[in-house]
Scaffold this motif. Structure first.
Motif, PDB file in Angstrom:
ATOM      1  N   LEU B 102       0.846  -1.204   0.000  1.00  0.00           N
ATOM      2  CA  LEU B 102       0.000   0.000   0.000  1.00  0.00           C
ATOM      3  C   LEU B 102       0.878   1.250   0.000  1.00  0.00           C
ATOM      4  CD1 LEU B 102      -2.765   1.486   0.353  1.00  0.00           C
ATOM      5  CD2 LEU B 102      -2.351   1.386   2.797  1.00  0.00           C
ATOM      6  N   GLY B 103       1.924   1.225   0.846  1.00  0.00           N
ATOM      7  CA  GLY B 103       2.859   2.358   0.892  1.00  0.00           C
ATOM      8  C   GLY B 103       3.486   2.597  -0.471  1.00  0.00           C
ATOM      9  N   ILE B 106       0.995   4.236  -2.710  1.00  0.00           N
ATOM     10  CA  ILE B 106       0.830   5.659  -2.401  1.00  0.00           C
ATOM     11  C   ILE B 106       1.987   6.456  -3.007  1.00  0.00           C
ATOM     12  CG2 ILE B 106       0.741   7.356  -0.539  1.00  0.00           C
ATOM     13  CD1 ILE B 106      -0.463   5.189   1.254  1.00  0.00           C
ATOM     14  N   VAL B 107       3.207   5.953  -2.813  1.00  0.00           N
ATOM     15  CA  VAL B 107       4.380   6.668  -3.315  1.00  0.00           C
ATOM     16  C   VAL B 107       4.321   6.771  -4.846  1.00  0.00           C
ATOM     17  CG1 VAL B 107       6.880   6.564  -3.546  1.00  0.00           C
ATOM     18  CG2 VAL B 107       5.817   6.034  -1.349  1.00  0.00           C
ATOM     19  N   ASN B 110       1.395   9.012  -6.248  1.00  0.00           N
ATOM     20  CA  ASN B 110       1.518  10.435  -6.004  1.00  0.00           C
ATOM     21  C   ASN B 110       2.756  11.048  -6.639  1.00  0.00           C
ATOM     22  OD1 ASN B 110      -0.842  11.275  -4.297  1.00  0.00           O
ATOM     23  ND2 ASN B 110      -0.159   9.427  -3.242  1.00  0.00           N
ATOM     24  N   LEU B 111       3.827  10.258  -6.769  1.00  0.00           N
ATOM     25  CA  LEU B 111       4.965  10.756  -7.533  1.00  0.00           C
ATOM     26  C   LEU B 111       4.547  10.968  -8.985  1.00  0.00           C
ATOM     27  CD1 LEU B 111       8.169   8.903  -6.280  1.00  0.00           C
ATOM     28  CD2 LEU B 111       7.511  11.294  -5.968  1.00  0.00           C
ATOM     29  N   LEU B 113       1.560  11.663  -9.970  1.00  0.00           N
ATOM     30  CA  LEU B 113       0.709  12.859  -9.973  1.00  0.00           C
ATOM     31  C   LEU B 113       1.581  14.112  -9.980  1.00  0.00           C
ATOM     32  CD1 LEU B 113      -2.117  14.113  -9.694  1.00  0.00           C
ATOM     33  CD2 LEU B 113      -1.871  13.909  -7.227  1.00  0.00           C
ATOM     34  N   TYR B 114       2.639  14.078  -9.189  1.00  0.00           N
ATOM     35  CA  TYR B 114       3.539  15.219  -9.097  1.00  0.00           C
ATOM     36  C   TYR B 114       4.292  15.422 -10.414  1.00  0.00           C
ATOM     37  CZ  TYR B 114       7.377  18.156  -7.422  1.00  0.00           C
ATOM     38  OH  TYR B 114       8.285  19.176  -7.254  1.00  0.00           O
ATOM     39  N   TYR B 221      -5.226   2.615  -9.375  1.00  0.00           N
ATOM     40  CA  TYR B 221      -6.220   2.353  -8.340  1.00  0.00           C
ATOM     41  C   TYR B 221      -7.504   1.805  -8.955  1.00  0.00           C
ATOM     42  CZ  TYR B 221      -9.452   2.991  -4.543  1.00  0.00           C
ATOM     43  OH  TYR B 221     -10.393   2.767  -3.585  1.00  0.00           O
TER      44      TYR B 221
ATOM     45  N   PRO C 229     -10.681   6.725  -1.385  1.00  0.00           N
ATOM     46  CA  PRO C 229      -9.522   6.072  -0.768  1.00  0.00           C
ATOM     47  C   PRO C 229      -8.635   7.020   0.019  1.00  0.00           C
ATOM     48  CG  PRO C 229      -9.268   6.229  -3.158  1.00  0.00           C
ATOM     49  CD  PRO C 229     -10.669   6.628  -2.857  1.00  0.00           C
ATOM     50  N   ILE C 233      -6.883   5.973   3.534  1.00  0.00           N
ATOM     51  CA  ILE C 233      -5.432   5.937   3.702  1.00  0.00           C
ATOM     52  C   ILE C 233      -5.016   6.857   4.842  1.00  0.00           C
ATOM     53  CG2 ILE C 233      -3.275   6.618   2.606  1.00  0.00           C
ATOM     54  CD1 ILE C 233      -4.504   5.491  -0.021  1.00  0.00           C
ATOM     55  N   LEU C 236      -5.351   5.234   8.273  1.00  0.00           N
ATOM     56  CA  LEU C 236      -4.400   4.227   8.749  1.00  0.00           C
ATOM     57  C   LEU C 236      -2.994   4.778   8.887  1.00  0.00           C
ATOM     58  CD1 LEU C 236      -2.592   2.902   6.187  1.00  0.00           C
ATOM     59  CD2 LEU C 236      -4.804   1.981   5.614  1.00  0.00           C
ATOM     60  N   LEU C 237      -2.689   5.862   8.136  1.00  0.00           N
ATOM     61  CA  LEU C 237      -1.328   6.406   8.211  1.00  0.00           C
ATOM     62  C   LEU C 237      -1.019   6.946   9.607  1.00  0.00           C
ATOM     63  CD1 LEU C 237      -0.805   8.350   4.855  1.00  0.00           C
ATOM     64  CD2 LEU C 237       0.442   6.352   5.678  1.00  0.00           C
ATOM     65  N   ILE C 240      -0.296   4.244  12.294  1.00  0.00           N
ATOM     66  CA  ILE C 240       0.890   3.429  11.985  1.00  0.00           C
ATOM     67  C   ILE C 240       2.156   4.240  12.194  1.00  0.00           C
ATOM     68  CG2 ILE C 240       2.141   2.259  10.143  1.00  0.00           C
ATOM     69  CD1 ILE C 240      -0.431   1.204   9.117  1.00  0.00           C
ATOM     70  N   SER C 268       7.444  21.777  -2.731  1.00  0.00           N
ATOM     71  CA  SER C 268       6.960  21.496  -4.077  1.00  0.00           C
ATOM     72  C   SER C 268       6.174  22.661  -4.660  1.00  0.00           C
ATOM     73  CB  SER C 268       6.072  20.256  -4.052  1.00  0.00           C
ATOM     74  OG  SER C 268       4.899  20.523  -3.319  1.00  0.00           O
ATOM     75  N   PRO C 272       0.297  19.193  -6.440  1.00  0.00           N
ATOM     76  CA  PRO C 272      -0.299  18.056  -5.747  1.00  0.00           C
ATOM     77  C   PRO C 272       0.569  16.811  -5.877  1.00  0.00           C
ATOM     78  CG  PRO C 272      -1.389  18.420  -7.838  1.00  0.00           C
ATOM     79  CD  PRO C 272      -0.411  19.536  -7.676  1.00  0.00           C
ATOM     80  N   GLY C 273       0.492  15.976  -4.898  1.00  0.00           N
ATOM     81  CA  GLY C 273       1.135  14.677  -5.016  1.00  0.00           C
ATOM     82  C   GLY C 273       2.317  14.481  -4.098  1.00  0.00           C
ATOM     83  N   LEU C 274       3.178  15.516  -4.016  1.00  0.00           N
ATOM     84  CA  LEU C 274       4.432  15.291  -3.310  1.00  0.00           C
ATOM     85  C   LEU C 274       4.213  15.004  -1.824  1.00  0.00           C
ATOM     86  CD1 LEU C 274       7.258  15.132  -4.399  1.00  0.00           C
ATOM     87  CD2 LEU C 274       7.708  17.399  -3.479  1.00  0.00           C
ATOM     88  N   LEU C 276       1.650  13.565  -0.369  1.00  0.00           N
ATOM     89  CA  LEU C 276       1.177  12.196  -0.165  1.00  0.00           C
ATOM     90  C   LEU C 276       2.275  11.177  -0.448  1.00  0.00           C
ATOM     91  CD1 LEU C 276      -2.442  12.373  -1.559  1.00  0.00           C
ATOM     92  CD2 LEU C 276      -1.767  11.485   0.657  1.00  0.00           C
ATOM     93  N   ALA C 277       3.076  11.430  -1.470  1.00  0.00           N
ATOM     94  CA  ALA C 277       4.194  10.532  -1.771  1.00  0.00           C
ATOM     95  C   ALA C 277       5.131  10.470  -0.571  1.00  0.00           C
ATOM     96  CB  ALA C 277       4.942  11.024  -3.013  1.00  0.00           C
ATOM     97  N   GLY C 280       3.812   8.232   2.000  1.00  0.00           N
ATOM     98  CA  GLY C 280       4.055   6.842   1.610  1.00  0.00           C
ATOM     99  C   GLY C 280       5.464   6.414   1.974  1.00  0.00           C
ATOM    100  N   VAL C 281       6.426   7.309   1.703  1.00  0.00           N
ATOM    101  CA  VAL C 281       7.826   6.988   2.028  1.00  0.00           C
ATOM    102  C   VAL C 281       7.975   6.802   3.531  1.00  0.00           C
ATOM    103  CG1 VAL C 281      10.172   7.899   2.035  1.00  0.00           C
ATOM    104  CG2 VAL C 281       8.753   8.143  -0.007  1.00  0.00           C
ATOM    105  N   LEU C 283       5.703   5.902   5.631  1.00  0.00           N
ATOM    106  CA  LEU C 283       5.069   4.626   5.990  1.00  0.00           C
ATOM    107  C   LEU C 283       6.036   3.471   5.756  1.00  0.00           C
ATOM    108  CD1 LEU C 283       2.527   2.927   6.718  1.00  0.00           C
ATOM    109  CD2 LEU C 283       1.904   3.010   4.315  1.00  0.00           C
ATOM    110  N   LEU C 284       6.694   3.488   4.577  1.00  0.00           N
ATOM    111  CA  LEU C 284       7.632   2.401   4.258  1.00  0.00           C
ATOM    112  C   LEU C 284       8.798   2.392   5.232  1.00  0.00           C
ATOM    113  CD1 LEU C 284       7.698   2.571   0.364  1.00  0.00           C
ATOM    114  CD2 LEU C 284       6.691   0.812   1.810  1.00  0.00           C
TER     115      LEU C 284
END
Lengths: 245, 290, 302
Positions: B102-103, B106-107, B110-111, B113-114, B221, C229, C233, C236-237, C240, C268, C272-274, C276-277, C280-281, C283-284
């Motif tokens: 899932l992570g 997301i990465v 969104n990357l 998207l960016y 997705y 979604p 997301i 849960l982020l 965690i 940025s 948009p996007g950075l 959330l990315a 994600g990083v 989270l990992l």
């Protein structure tokens, strides 16, 4: 107090347990032995509600408990341990045992205190606050018994609690099991360690290929031809007889 | 409902379904062997779609010609992801794998998207406009190629698993990882290779899909639940199951779209997913336990 | 941390900081709702937005379409979320879905809700629900944004207290036991289906409360924002990252995520996007190196 009559279970075409019956009195320790794959653990699963039987009944103090879910059977007063130990790994020993105590004790503090008392009976007092997954195998086996005991059962099913322990650990555990029975709890124990069976059990049931093939005292069982054959193979009793002669 | 409406919908559904099957093949392979649910599968598809898109728009390489480039590249990507990201971070827990993938999703989403913005991109191949008239319905050539590609890929995967040494090792690991380890198979390597093959399948799907489809950062997705539904419906880990389930789902979606309207068409897919998981978790065709 | 968030608007006034802090509290509440089920109960939902959206949409439809008083609508919205949680939970747990299957099936339920809500004009259709602006205490629309903020803060305090209660109660202890080993818990008299259904009901009620506050503060919700979604997301982020199964983990996580997200947006230039990315990083990295979350730093047993 525990009456098992005609329990049967097949998986596919395999008869894991076939027409098994046994009776247990309060304070009695009944041994359940048999070669690997004889269906002993399956029989425990059937009695404790984890596996639904195809036929037969289980009665606890006269009331049928067949087909009830495991938690309901536990609530009626029958607890079991697992052959492969199943600790709540990240919880402490005290918290593990308290889950059992919570069956009849809704208050947290009282359950934790009760856990401490039960831990004392099984010699776990000095390990109360460490996470269960850090226990040695011998410690985990005791924890299995302690948790089940904390539910204040009238019948306790012990699945190979001696397996994997060294002789001195076994010698330590024997009186603890004896003490549980002396407090009035009926115990059925699956056991390969004969030292334990001979020491603890007045009566023994032998299971082979899912069926009870012999009953009696450990001494009677040891000389029963069917039992010897079950363990050592067809014709073994005759061969042994010739050697003896 | 008149047949002249239903039949084209069914045919259209079948061609869409072939694409679903294509995407699901890699996912079901990974599940069948590693017993993990790869939530990043759709995002990897999105990435492959972008790769195919840029290969065409910048270098003029047609997506079909890009197949031999992208499949090995994505094999390597998948191998690396399993070996160096999923395996070490999972600490051996199934739920962690789900979180890690899932992570990753997301990465990646969104990357993208960016980097690429939310613009919908598609390509205009010369043959994209061509179609074949089947009497009851007219179907575009790219969709037919995707259909054929799904069948070929499923066949190739099956042959690889059934006939090669690697395939035998993969099947051994799928069934008995500890046993496989005992006979000297490097289980971690097989896991990574399988993840790589699954990801290469995604690249193939992208190349076959792009000419009749589009790409946005969210497209992964949109596919991920459909792909899971396909896998579950076909029986987790079953390649022929995924193929049949994909076709079936395409039809379900097209027909429910016909009756309920476009916006509710996907409802059928999610409903099937929930019902199958609840009542028939081994899938429609599989008796094998999941 | 909690106290600082409580007094913040009264010291710093409204404006940017208040909006930021409001979002932090919303995500903390949503995160805690996930934490009750996922952190304590070990059931990882990928569709927590189902309950968040249910709260927002149920209270919105009641207010806008049926003219129900806003406070009553809010209460009914929370009730609707809880009821949905109980229904979904009973169905899903009864049929023994767990682990990854539980995650996926909750996601499918949320998607189902998103599509259904968008399909009917009554529930806002593709556009969404807009609560007509009528400032006043009776409409749950305060002119001073610090009042709903403080109400929300009180709810978040309550959700943290709930976490503390879970650590000191039979209910919480049994939930942890289920998370660690379901068969063993069952053998000790814990009823898994009932307990997990209770946990998801509680979790859903909290998520629906977050949804209700979201609607009353922003006066708008659409199908993607409510059931999409992104909310699942976000839910849960926070726990965690902050610390699974700890009373304040979701709060820590929500604060950290917000700060990092703002930083990423600055870097940025609000593309948009950075941000959330970036989440994600994190989270990992958390899963790889700090599986117990922020709350696990310095703890012997992770």
């Amino acid at each position: 107090m525990l009456e098992v009559a005609g329990l049967s279970k097949s998986f596919g075409g395999l008869h894991a347990v076939r027409d098994a019956s046994l009776v247990l009195a309060p304070g009695e320790i009944l041994g359940l032995i048999g070669p690997n794959g004889a269906g002993k653990t399956t029989l425990f699963g059937l009695i404790s509600g984890f596996i639904a039987p195809d036929a037969g009944t289980v009665r606890l103090d006269g009331a049928a408990i067949t087909g009830l879910p495991p938690e309901a059977i536990c609530a009626r007063g029958l607890a079991r341990t697992f052959q492969i130990v199943q600790p709540f790994g990240r919880l402490s020993v005290r918290e593990n045992i308290a889950i059992g105590a919570h069956l009849h004790e809704p208050r947290r503090a009282a359950a934790l205190a009760a856990a401490g008392t039960v831990a004392g009976r099984l010699g776990l007092t000095d390990r109360l606050d460490q996470p269960a997954r850090t226990l040695t195998l011998a410690g985990r086996k005791r924890l299995e018994v302690a948790r089940a005991l904390a539910t204040s059962p009238r019948v306790l099913l012990l699945d190979e609690v001696m397996a994997g322990l060294n002789p001195s650990e076994i010698a330590d555990l024997l009186p603890l099991v004896r003490a549980i029975a002396d407090s009035g709890v009926g115990i059925v124990m699956i056991e390969h360690v004969m030292q334990a069976v001979v020491n603890l059990c007045a009566r023994v049931c032998v299971l082979n290929h899912g069926s009870v093939i012999a009953r009696g005292s450990p001494a009677e069982i040891a000389t029963d031809a069917r039992v010897v054959e079950a363990y050592l193979g067809h014709g073994a009793a005759a061969r042994l007889g010739r050697h003896a002669a | 409902m008149a047949w002249d409406l239903l039949l084209p919908a069914v045919l259209d559904g079948l061609t869409n379904g072939a694409v679903y099957a294509l995407v699901a093949l890699g996912l079901t392979l990974i599940y069948g062997v590693l017993h993990i649910i790869n939530f990043a599968h759709g995002s990897l598809l999105m990435l492959a779609l972008y790769a195919a898109y840029f290969l065409y728009s910048l270098l003029g390489i047609s997506p079909y010609a890009a197949l031999p480039i992208l499949m090995p590249a994505f094999f390597a990507l998948g191998y690396g992801v399993q070996r160096w990201i999923v395996a070490p971070a999972s600490h051996g827990r199934e739920q962690n794998v789900l979180m890690i993938t899932l992570g990753l999703a997301i990465v990646l989403d969104n990357l993208a998207l960016y980097a690429f913005t939310s613009t919908t991109r598609s390509i205009d191949l010369p043959l994209a406009g061509e179609s074949i008239d089947f009497g009851v319905a007219v179907i575009g050539v790219p969709k037919l190629i995707a259909c054929a590609g799904a069948l070929l890929l499923a066949g190739a995967l099956w042959l690889m698993l059934a006939r090669t040494d690697l395939g035998r090792a993969i099947r051994a690991v799928a069934r008995e990882p500890e046993g496989a380890r005992l006979v000297g198979i490097r289980v971690e390597r097989i896991y990574a290779i399988t993840f790589g093959i699954g990801t290469a399948c995604v690249a193939a799907s992208a190349c076959l899909l792009l000419p009749s489809f589009y790409v946005t950062p969210q497209v992964g997705y949109a596919f991920v639940l459909i792909a899971f539904t396909t896998v579950v419906l076909g029986g987790m880990g079953s390649l022929p199951g995924a193929l049949l389930a994909g076709l079936l789902l395409g039809v379900i979606e097209a027909v429910s779209g016909l009756y309920l309207g476009e916006s509710l068409g996907q409802l059928g897919i999610y409903a099937v997913f929930i019902l199958i998981l609840l009542f028939r978790p081994t899938g429609l065709f599989g008796a094998r336990a999941a | 941390m909690l106290a600082a968030l409580g007094v913040l608007p009264w010291l710093a006034g409204s404006g940017f900081w208040l909006t930021s802090a409001t979002l932090v509290l919303l995500y903390a509440l949503l995160g805690q709702s996930w934490n009750v089920l996922g952190g304590y109960g070990g059931q990882y939902s990928f569709g927590q937005a189902l309950f968040f959206g249910a709260g927002a949409f149920a209270s919105g439809v009641l207010q806008i379409r049926l003219g129900v008083n806003a406070w009553l609508a809010a209460a009914l919205g929370i009730g609707a979320g809880a009821a949905l949680g109980a229904a979904v939970g009973w169905l899903v747990f009864r049929y023994r879905l767990r682990g990854s299957y539980f995650a996926l099936v909750t996601l499918a339920f949320a998607e189902l809700a998103r599509i259904l809500v968008a399909a009917f004009a009554f529930t806002g259709g593709g556009f969404g629900l807009l609560v007509p602006l009528r400032r006043g205490a009776a409409t749950f629309q305060f002119a001073d944004p610090r009042i709903p903020y403080t109400l929300l803060w009180l709810v978040v305090v309550g959700s943290c207290l709930l976490g503390l209660w879970l650590e000191r109660s039979r209910f919480g202890a049994r939930l942890l036991a289920l998370r660690e080993n379901e068969a063993a818990a069952q053998a000790l008299g814990v009823a898994p289906v009932r307990l997990k259904t209770q946990a998801i009901t509680l979790s859903a009620a909290l998520a629906a409360t977050a949804g209700v506050f979201y609607l009353q503060i922003f006066l708008f919700v659409d199908s993607g924002g409510g059931f999409g979604p992104a909310m699942s997301i976000a839910a849960l982020l926070a726990p965690i990252i902050g610390g699974l199964g700890t009373p304040f983990g979701a709060l820590y996580g929500a604060v950290l995520m917000h700060l990092l997200g703002e930083a990423a947006k600055r870097v940025s230039g609000h593309a948009p996007g950075l941000d959330l990315a970036f989440y994600g990083v994190i989270l990992l990295l958390m899963l790889r190196f700090l599986p117990a979350g922020l709350a696990g730093i310095g703890r012997r047993d992770a």
